[in-house]
Motif scaffolding. Structure first.
Motif, mmCIF file in Angstrom:
data_model
loop_
_atom_site.group_PDB
_atom_site.id
_atom_site.type_symbol
_atom_site.label_atom_id
_atom_site.label_comp_id
_atom_site.label_asym_id
_atom_site.label_seq_id
_atom_site.Cartn_x
_atom_site.Cartn_y
_atom_site.Cartn_z
ATOM 1 N N VAL A 50 -16.616 -46.313 -6.589
ATOM 2 C CA VAL A 50 -15.590 -46.761 -7.530
ATOM 3 C C VAL A 50 -16.106 -47.868 -8.448
ATOM 4 O O VAL A 50 -15.667 -48.003 -9.585
ATOM 5 N N ASP A 130 -14.435 -46.492 -11.501
ATOM 6 C CA ASP A 130 -14.518 -45.032 -11.386
ATOM 7 C C ASP A 130 -13.743 -44.534 -10.173
ATOM 8 O O ASP A 130 -14.320 -44.008 -9.214
ATOM 9 N N THR A 132 -11.621 -42.044 -7.953
ATOM 10 C CA THR A 132 -11.530 -40.589 -7.825
ATOM 11 C C THR A 132 -10.058 -40.205 -7.777
ATOM 12 O O THR A 132 -9.350 -40.522 -6.819
ATOM 13 N N VAL A 185 -5.118 -41.797 -5.722
ATOM 14 C CA VAL A 185 -6.569 -41.953 -5.823
ATOM 15 C C VAL A 185 -7.174 -42.060 -4.434
ATOM 16 O O VAL A 185 -6.487 -42.340 -3.456
ATOM 17 N N GLU A 186 -8.473 -41.871 -4.380
ATOM 18 C CA GLU A 186 -9.200 -41.976 -3.119
ATOM 19 C C GLU A 186 -9.241 -43.432 -2.657
ATOM 20 O O GLU A 186 -9.282 -44.358 -3.466
#
Length: 412
Positions: A50, A130, A132, A185-186
């Motif tokens: 991330v 970033d 996911t 999100v992850e």
């Protein structure tokens, strides 16, 4: 010849089980601990996933407000006004984001109350980090401008709040207002991404935050290239001299710095101010401690190997009597050490992976996900082999020079 060396090494290891076990224990303990510690440090200072752009972004987290020429100092996090007015117009960066620290909030559902962490962030936050995206969408600038009560949750929170898996589109009550879940999100542990829920900044209960120089915000500064970071730091330092406080009779001087995660930790440990955070010193201290940790078992390994080789003087005398050359003897003894080091390294790799998996699954640290650093593993294994070579070559060379008659008598 090489096959014979391997067969002989195997027989030697099995014949002297105590020496073999102690040598392996030294190698395994050293490399396993080194790999685990490195994985933790890498996650803290040089993350991937991330925060995959971490080599390109800095953060401004702390504001020092001074009065009476430094006689009175107040330390706080940044206010939204400082970020919006002074940092967003920066020319040396690609993006500037404002995000709050995670705050504990209560989520009420029927008769259940869940205590979760919540951040408020602008749209640039989702472009710098970033995440996911598993379902739905991420907040946009329009969501923030319109102060829409929307929220993003991570996978664990979605499962916790809605065990049936239908979290997307549901509404949750946070401090009164109802927030619609628009994205999932992850899970992520990294410092700037750690949270359970995210909402637009415009959902603050009051608009007072827009006029504050100090508050609970952090600024993330994304440079176009990693090479631009010195220019970003320099521009931030120029900006500090332009900050004007609302109360001219109160604080009149501001200090803040654009830091990497390593810099932030170093400032906290060494209590430093100014451009030099002490990050390089911190890395040197950590490196020195790691080398010291490896040196102690390495010295023990050298002593054990020398004793193991010296006690084989009778065997060496017999081989020399039957025509074995010094090169043959040295090659055999060194190969045994190298094989032992490689075996210990492979066992250490398995142990370290097991420890990291256990730490990740125990939930001692929320969303912790650790991985083996293969560069560190290769370096540690190489260093172990070097110590193995050094500890094997010298006594092997010394024993290979003995007269067969003296060697058979057990002389050294």
């Amino acid at each position: 010849m090489f096959k014979n060396y391997l067969m002989t090494a195997g027989k030697v290891f099995m014949r002297r089980k105590l020496f073999t076990a102690i040598n392996l224990l030294c190698i395994v303990l050293t490399l396993a601990v080194l790999l685990v510690v490195t994985a933790l440090l890498e996650t803290a200072f040089f993350p991937s996933g991330v925060e995959g752009k971490s080599e390109r972004f800095l953060q401004v987290m702390n504001l020092e407000s001074l009065a009476m020429h430094g006689k009175r100092v107040r330390t706080s996090q940044l206010g939204y006004k400082l970020i919006d007015k002074y940092l967003r117009p920066m020319t040396s960066v690609q993006l500037v984001s404002a995000v709050t620290s995670p705050q504990t909030v209560a989520i009420y559902q029927d008769e259940r109350v869940s205590q979760l962490l919540m951040r408020r962030a602008d749209a640039n936050y989702w472009k710098i980090l970033d995440f996911t995206l598993l379902k739905g969408r991420l907040p946009t600038a329009e969501d923030d401008a319109q102060a829409r009560f929307v929220a993003v949750v991570n996978a664990s929170t979605a499962k916790k709040l809605f065990p049936d898996g239908a979290a997307l589109g549901q509404k949750i009550s946070i401090g009164g207002p109802q927030y619609e879940i628009i994205g999932i999100v992850e899970d992520a542990i990294h410092f700037n991404a750690l949270s359970d829920i995210w909402a637009p900044i415009g959902t603050y209960p009051s608009s007072d935050y827009q006029h504050q120089l100090s508050g609970d915000f952090t600024a993330l500064l994304l440079a176009k290239r990693a090479a631009d970071l010195p220019a970003v730091r320099a521009e931030v330092q120029r900006i500090t001299s332009t900050v004007q406080f609302d109360d001219p009779n109160g604080y009149d001087e501001a200090h803040f710095w654009a830091d990497s995660k390593l810099d932030l930790v170093a400032r906290d440990i060494f209590n430093t101010t100014g451009a030099d955070s002490g990050g390089a010193t911190l890395l040197m201290v950590i490196g020195a401690l790691m080398l010291l940790f490896m040196l102690l078992p390495a010295l023990n390994l050298v002593n054990l190997n020398m004793g193991r080789i010296m006690e084989r003087s009778g065997e060496i005398g017999v081989r020399k009597a039957f025509g074995a050359t010094s090169a043959d003897l040295i090659g055999q003894l060194v190969l045994e050490n190298v094989l032992l080091c490689i075996s210990g390294g492979l066992i250490a790799l398995a142990c370290a992976q097991g420890i990291l998996s256990w730490l990740s699954s125990m939930n001692l640290i929320p969303y912790l996900n650790l991985h083996i650093n293969w560069v560190v593993f290769a370096s540690g294994l190489l260093l172990s082999c070097v110590f193995g070579l050094l500890s094997g070559v010298i006594p092997a060379w010394k024993m290979s020079r003995l007269d067969p008659v003296v060697a058979l008598k057990g002389g050294a």
